[in-house]
Motif scaffolding. Structure first.
Motif, PDB file in Angstrom:
ATOM      1  N   ARG A 154      -2.666  14.093   0.098  1.00  0.00           N
ATOM      2  CA  ARG A 154      -3.943  13.760   0.614  1.00  0.00           C
ATOM      3  C   ARG A 154      -3.879  14.969   1.526  1.00  0.00           C
ATOM      4  NH1 ARG A 154      -6.268   8.080  -0.096  1.00  0.00           N
ATOM      5  NH2 ARG A 154      -7.922   9.278  -0.570  1.00  0.00           N
ATOM      6  N   ILE A 155      -4.069  16.195   1.439  1.00  0.00           N
ATOM      7  CA  ILE A 155      -4.047  17.450   2.393  1.00  0.00           C
ATOM      8  C   ILE A 155      -5.220  17.360   3.251  1.00  0.00           C
ATOM      9  CG2 ILE A 155      -5.152  18.817   0.811  1.00  0.00           C
ATOM     10  CD1 ILE A 155      -3.351  21.219   1.895  1.00  0.00           C
ATOM     11  N   ARG A 167       5.822   3.993  -3.545  1.00  0.00           N
ATOM     12  CA  ARG A 167       7.138   4.104  -3.989  1.00  0.00           C
ATOM     13  C   ARG A 167       7.962   5.192  -3.396  1.00  0.00           C
ATOM     14  NH1 ARG A 167       7.624   2.552 -10.076  1.00  0.00           N
ATOM     15  NH2 ARG A 167       5.585   1.452 -10.323  1.00  0.00           N
ATOM     16  N   HIS A 168       7.294   5.681  -2.273  1.00  0.00           N
ATOM     17  CA  HIS A 168       7.925   6.871  -1.447  1.00  0.00           C
ATOM     18  C   HIS A 168       8.324   6.179   0.020  1.00  0.00           C
ATOM     19  CE1 HIS A 168       3.789   7.011  -0.796  1.00  0.00           C
ATOM     20  NE2 HIS A 168       3.805   7.464   0.452  1.00  0.00           N
ATOM     21  N   ASP A 169       8.012   5.087   0.103  1.00  0.00           N
ATOM     22  CA  ASP A 169       8.290   4.218   1.256  1.00  0.00           C
ATOM     23  C   ASP A 169       9.615   4.436   1.979  1.00  0.00           C
ATOM     24  OD1 ASP A 169       9.065   2.450  -0.545  1.00  0.00           O
ATOM     25  OD2 ASP A 169       7.754   0.902  -0.013  1.00  0.00           O
ATOM     26  N   GLY A 170      10.561   4.627   1.037  1.00  0.00           N
ATOM     27  CA  GLY A 170      12.043   4.994   1.441  1.00  0.00           C
ATOM     28  C   GLY A 170      12.237   6.055   2.357  1.00  0.00           C
ATOM     29  N   TRP A 171      11.511   6.994   2.415  1.00  0.00           N
ATOM     30  CA  TRP A 171      11.506   8.216   2.928  1.00  0.00           C
ATOM     31  C   TRP A 171      11.032   8.181   4.572  1.00  0.00           C
ATOM     32  CZ3 TRP A 171      13.310  12.769   1.172  1.00  0.00           C
ATOM     33  CH2 TRP A 171      13.708  12.787  -0.106  1.00  0.00           C
ATOM     34  N   SER A 172       9.803   7.229   4.672  1.00  0.00           N
ATOM     35  CA  SER A 172       9.379   6.899   5.756  1.00  0.00           C
ATOM     36  C   SER A 172       8.342   5.785   5.939  1.00  0.00           C
ATOM     37  CB  SER A 172       8.410   8.170   6.637  1.00  0.00           C
ATOM     38  OG  SER A 172       7.789   7.793   7.705  1.00  0.00           O
ATOM     39  N   LEU A 183       2.627   7.322   4.454  1.00  0.00           N
ATOM     40  CA  LEU A 183       2.409   6.589   3.309  1.00  0.00           C
ATOM     41  C   LEU A 183       1.027   6.747   2.643  1.00  0.00           C
ATOM     42  CD1 LEU A 183       4.090   3.179   4.436  1.00  0.00           C
ATOM     43  CD2 LEU A 183       5.207   5.007   2.897  1.00  0.00           C
ATOM     44  N   GLU A 184       0.051   6.956   3.529  1.00  0.00           N
ATOM     45  CA  GLU A 184      -1.123   7.103   2.916  1.00  0.00           C
ATOM     46  C   GLU A 184      -1.653   8.609   2.727  1.00  0.00           C
ATOM     47  OE1 GLU A 184      -3.669   5.804   6.427  1.00  0.00           O
ATOM     48  OE2 GLU A 184      -2.907   3.534   5.883  1.00  0.00           O
ATOM     49  N   GLY A 185      -0.439   9.448   3.055  1.00  0.00           N
ATOM     50  CA  GLY A 185      -0.692  10.916   2.691  1.00  0.00           C
ATOM     51  C   GLY A 185      -0.436  11.148   1.403  1.00  0.00           C
ATOM     52  N   PHE A 186       0.123  10.233   0.676  1.00  0.00           N
ATOM     53  CA  PHE A 186       0.639  10.584  -0.688  1.00  0.00           C
ATOM     54  C   PHE A 186       0.057   9.347  -1.826  1.00  0.00           C
ATOM     55  CE2 PHE A 186       3.933  12.819   1.717  1.00  0.00           C
ATOM     56  CZ  PHE A 186       3.545  13.938   0.976  1.00  0.00           C
ATOM     57  N   LEU A 187      -0.352   9.814  -2.890  1.00  0.00           N
ATOM     58  CA  LEU A 187      -0.663   8.821  -3.886  1.00  0.00           C
ATOM     59  C   LEU A 187       0.183   9.011  -5.069  1.00  0.00           C
ATOM     60  CD1 LEU A 187      -4.712   9.459  -3.749  1.00  0.00           C
ATOM     61  CD2 LEU A 187      -3.310   7.536  -2.764  1.00  0.00           C
TER      62      LEU A 187
END
Length: 179
Positions: free
Chosen positions: A70-71, A39-44, A50-54
């Protein structure tokens, strides 16, 4: 067969509680959503971003979003830092891990997120006086399952997350989003 909500045991327990409460909030505006849906795909639209956040929950009633950052490649996803995507802009760290967020939610205070930061604010007359039944049930659940209690100020945990990982977070996110 019972299908798990997520690969995070703590979130699975929280989803069971949310379903049992049938629409009552455990904390002001907090609501679990489909785990990991981007749901954060509007940012980048960069795959690494996209894979860096869940994503896993709405943070407030106006659409801010909590996500695990996902640090690194650790297997214990509950130990990942928590980021919030603001409905008014801004992406910020709010907690060092899921248990810190669970403690913040125990304060039942609204989170405001904008380009300047993320802050658990005080209520000004529009909040239910002593929390709803869902919140009281959540406090008991938190103590029972994790022996956790609310911090004196949820913003203390925001400051700790920022002090420990803020520079790294801003550097990583800044590769994809103008901050």
């Amino acid at each position: 067969m019972n299908v798990a909500y997520s690969p995070v045991p703590e979130l699975n327990l929280l989803m069971e509680l949310q379903q049992r409460l049938d629409g009552e909030f455990i904390s002001d505006g907090f609501e679990l959503i489909e785990f990991g849906e981007p749901r954060h795909d509007g940012w980048s639209d960069a795959p690494e971003f996209l894979e860096g956040f869940l994503p896993f929950a709405y943070a407030n009633s106006s659409g801010s979003l909590y996500a695990l950052w996902r640090i690194d490649h650790r297997t214990d996803l509950a130990s990942l830092p928590i980021a919030v995507f603001g409905d008014e802009g801004g992406i910020h760290l709010t907690a060092l891990n899921l248990r810190d967020l669970l403690r913040q939610l125990a304060c039942d205070r609204p989170i405001s997120v904008d380009w300047g930061g993320a802050d658990f604010g005080e209520y000004e007359g529009h909040h239910r006086e002593s929390g709803g039944q869902g919140h009281r049930t959540y406090l008991s659940w938190l103590e029972q399952h994790f022996s956790l209690t609310p911090p004196d100020d949820p913003n203390d945990l925001v400051r700790v997350a920022h002090a420990e990982l803020g520079e790294r977070f801003v550097g990583w996110v800044g590769r994809f989003v103008d901050l």
